[in-house]
Design an enzyme around this catalytic site. Sequence first.
Site, PDB file in Angstrom:
ATOM      1  N   LYS A 193     -15.940 -13.881  11.804  1.00  0.00           N
ATOM      2  CA  LYS A 193     -15.720 -12.871  10.768  1.00  0.00           C
ATOM      3  C   LYS A 193     -15.722 -13.599   9.430  1.00  0.00           C
ATOM      4  O   LYS A 193     -14.932 -14.523   9.223  1.00  0.00           O
ATOM      5  CB  LYS A 193     -14.393 -12.142  10.983  1.00  0.00           C
ATOM      6  CG  LYS A 193     -14.118 -11.067   9.925  1.00  0.00           C
ATOM      7  CD  LYS A 193     -12.894 -10.230  10.276  1.00  0.00           C
ATOM      8  CE  LYS A 193     -12.622  -9.164   9.222  1.00  0.00           C
ATOM      9  NZ  LYS A 193     -11.492  -8.285   9.569  1.00  0.00           N
ATOM     10  N   SER A 211     -14.653  -6.726   4.340  1.00  0.00           N
ATOM     11  CA  SER A 211     -15.023  -6.057   3.088  1.00  0.00           C
ATOM     12  C   SER A 211     -14.439  -6.775   1.883  1.00  0.00           C
ATOM     13  O   SER A 211     -14.985  -6.696   0.783  1.00  0.00           O
ATOM     14  CB  SER A 211     -14.599  -4.593   3.108  1.00  0.00           C
ATOM     15  OG  SER A 211     -13.241  -4.457   3.482  1.00  0.00           O
ATOM     16  N   GLY A 212     -13.313  -7.456   2.064  1.00  0.00           N
ATOM     17  CA  GLY A 212     -12.807  -8.402   1.078  1.00  0.00           C
ATOM     18  C   GLY A 212     -12.694  -7.904  -0.346  1.00  0.00           C
ATOM     19  O   GLY A 212     -13.171  -8.564  -1.259  1.00  0.00           O
ATOM     20  N   ARG A 263       0.838  -1.199   0.000  1.00  0.00           N
ATOM     21  CA  ARG A 263       0.000   0.000   0.000  1.00  0.00           C
ATOM     22  C   ARG A 263       0.875   1.252   0.000  1.00  0.00           C
ATOM     23  O   ARG A 263       0.604   2.214  -0.730  1.00  0.00           O
ATOM     24  CB  ARG A 263      -0.927   0.003   1.214  1.00  0.00           C
ATOM     25  CG  ARG A 263      -1.922  -1.142   1.236  1.00  0.00           C
ATOM     26  CD  ARG A 263      -2.964  -0.941   2.306  1.00  0.00           C
ATOM     27  NE  ARG A 263      -3.855   0.166   1.967  1.00  0.00           N
ATOM     28  CZ  ARG A 263      -4.718   0.713   2.822  1.00  0.00           C
ATOM     29  NH1 ARG A 263      -4.792   0.252   4.058  1.00  0.00           N
ATOM     30  NH2 ARG A 263      -5.507   1.698   2.453  1.00  0.00           N
ATOM     31  N   GLU A 271     -11.919 -16.282  11.310  1.00  0.00           N
ATOM     32  CA  GLU A 271     -12.178 -15.655  10.018  1.00  0.00           C
ATOM     33  C   GLU A 271     -11.902 -16.608   8.854  1.00  0.00           C
ATOM     34  O   GLU A 271     -10.778 -16.666   8.342  1.00  0.00           O
ATOM     35  CB  GLU A 271     -11.330 -14.391   9.838  1.00  0.00           C
ATOM     36  CG  GLU A 271     -11.580 -13.689   8.512  1.00  0.00           C
ATOM     37  CD  GLU A 271     -10.680 -12.492   8.280  1.00  0.00           C
ATOM     38  OE1 GLU A 271     -10.725 -11.940   7.158  1.00  0.00           O
ATOM     39  OE2 GLU A 271      -9.927 -12.122   9.193  1.00  0.00           O
ATOM     40  N   ARG A 306      -9.972  -1.976   4.462  1.00  0.00           N
ATOM     41  CA  ARG A 306      -9.851  -0.986   3.380  1.00  0.00           C
ATOM     42  C   ARG A 306     -11.152  -0.226   3.121  1.00  0.00           C
ATOM     43  O   ARG A 306     -11.126   0.927   2.695  1.00  0.00           O
ATOM     44  CB  ARG A 306      -9.381  -1.676   2.100  1.00  0.00           C
ATOM     45  CG  ARG A 306      -7.952  -2.181   2.208  1.00  0.00           C
ATOM     46  CD  ARG A 306      -7.380  -2.503   0.846  1.00  0.00           C
ATOM     47  NE  ARG A 306      -6.037  -3.014   0.951  1.00  0.00           N
ATOM     48  CZ  ARG A 306      -5.256  -3.261  -0.096  1.00  0.00           C
ATOM     49  NH1 ARG A 306      -5.717  -3.056  -1.322  1.00  0.00           N
ATOM     50  NH2 ARG A 306      -4.028  -3.723   0.070  1.00  0.00           N
TER      51      ARG A 306
END
Length: 565
Positions: free
Chosen positions: A458, A500-501, A273, A416, A531
């Site tokens: 999650k 949000s994937g 990022r 998750e 994100r």
Amino acid sequence: MRVCVVGQYVKDVYLQIAGEFLRDEDNIEHLDLAFDGSEQKLLRRTATMSGSAVVSEVLYRMGHKVDYVDDTFPPHRYILNNGRGSVVLSGANEKVFWQPPKEAPDAIFVDDTSLLSRSEMKKIEKYAKDNDVILCGHGDESFFQGQPDISCPLSSPVDHISIFANGLMYTVQIETSKGNIHSISSLRSLIHASIIGTWLLGYDTASSLAIAKGMVEQSTLTSTPRLADILEGLGDLRATLRVEGSELAKTAQQIMSLGILAADESGGSIAKRFASLGIPDDEQHRRDYRNVLLGLPELAKYSSGVILFDETTTQLADNGQNFTDFLATQGIIPGVKVDQGLVDFGKKGEKTTEGLFGLPERLKIYYERGLRFAKWRSAFFVADGTPSTRAIDENCKALAQYALDCQEAGIVPIVEPELVHDGNYSIDDCAKYTEKFLVKLFECLKEYRVELPGTILKVNMVLAGKKFKKPSTAEEVGRATAVVLKKTVPRELAGVVFLSGGQTPEGATANLKAVWTSGPFMWPVTYSFARALQDPAFNAWKGDNKNVDKARKAFLKRLIANSRD
């Protein structure tokens, strides 16, 4: 589970008659059954299972596979009643001898009608220990830290049952409006079997007691209901009994009260990022970026928990506190990512997650630092033949072991499992695979005895892959996600949060709101976005602290957009 039931396999037959009980010269009560034209006659005949007969029935109706001590037809015990007293005409209380099954079961249930001698009980205890079998029921000290003492009034119908567990008394009100008058022994067996049968499935104490109440209320003299029917009728188990939850459950409830900010990008992820905007990847810049998010004055209004990366837990906020303490002083529960990333699994490009080695020791350190929840991610990819059953099994076992390690350290686990969005698959395929790994996950969590009220799931929303020709609408996502969750997630779970994937910030928000409108659900539902909350703030910050205010305004806007208020 396969459960071996030990006890008296009895059937009580009640004969309601008109007639008098007489006493002879030795003051022994008897009934004159001579057919001499008197008014004695049978008014009513009912039957009820007793002893291990009712235990076996209850466990079977809960989905357990039941082995019997023997396969003989239950003996009948006749009880005459003329409205003023009862006489047992024949008994069935024979001594029970331990007969080891051909194949070791998962658990042995010793009913308190077994009348076992101490020597026979020792044989069972040795067998259970040698074969790693769970021993529960009569006399088992491990069950709820001591066998519940169930006391019933001698009057009929039953007015109440007091159940003692973990040193606390739970009073369960029983109503017998249908006129089903169970014997005291059959009632005790019914309650014991209901509690232990649900406990073996992974339910917590409060839920097990509530289910036992439902089992007694809905049972007839000759049959018991399915567990699914009881759960359907009970509604919210947490409201059925007013009990104090564990510390893990309390913490999990606090975490689920708002949303969760995922600020736990690994070193590799945040480096990518930073590189996209030409930001130097050093500790100071990583600290500055996390400070943009965690230093937002309004954060506690919208986030009840924050997932941190290990490095961030010891970095300092602007006021000199480490970020862990800084969040806690605002009423935000700090958590930490504890898995150590994905590694190759098999030959089809599948992945499993590293980090179990040394995890208990790391969790102890995290707890001492003030972290109160953790996260572990497993990733599944849709391709030719994947996700495979083997990959699902291995990842779900790892998630269960991680969750157990967390709870033993006093830390709430977020499990998750993620179906990676970057794929070419339909929304129906997403639903199919998500359901498949959730079913396996909860099987593993129950097998590992993970406390579900102290656990958070999650998971991905159910939507078509990013490369699929037809994107899913928000309405489709909300509806499909709700269907999968309601089919697979146990109602005693602390809550469900969504990743949000790879969705856009706006898309993730729209889909989240569509899920909310597809409720109601049996557990709290909220977000745990990374994100989808961070991207606008990151792009505004650009690695320059002169842009902090601008970045925080963008971040706050996303928090407000994902709020249920």
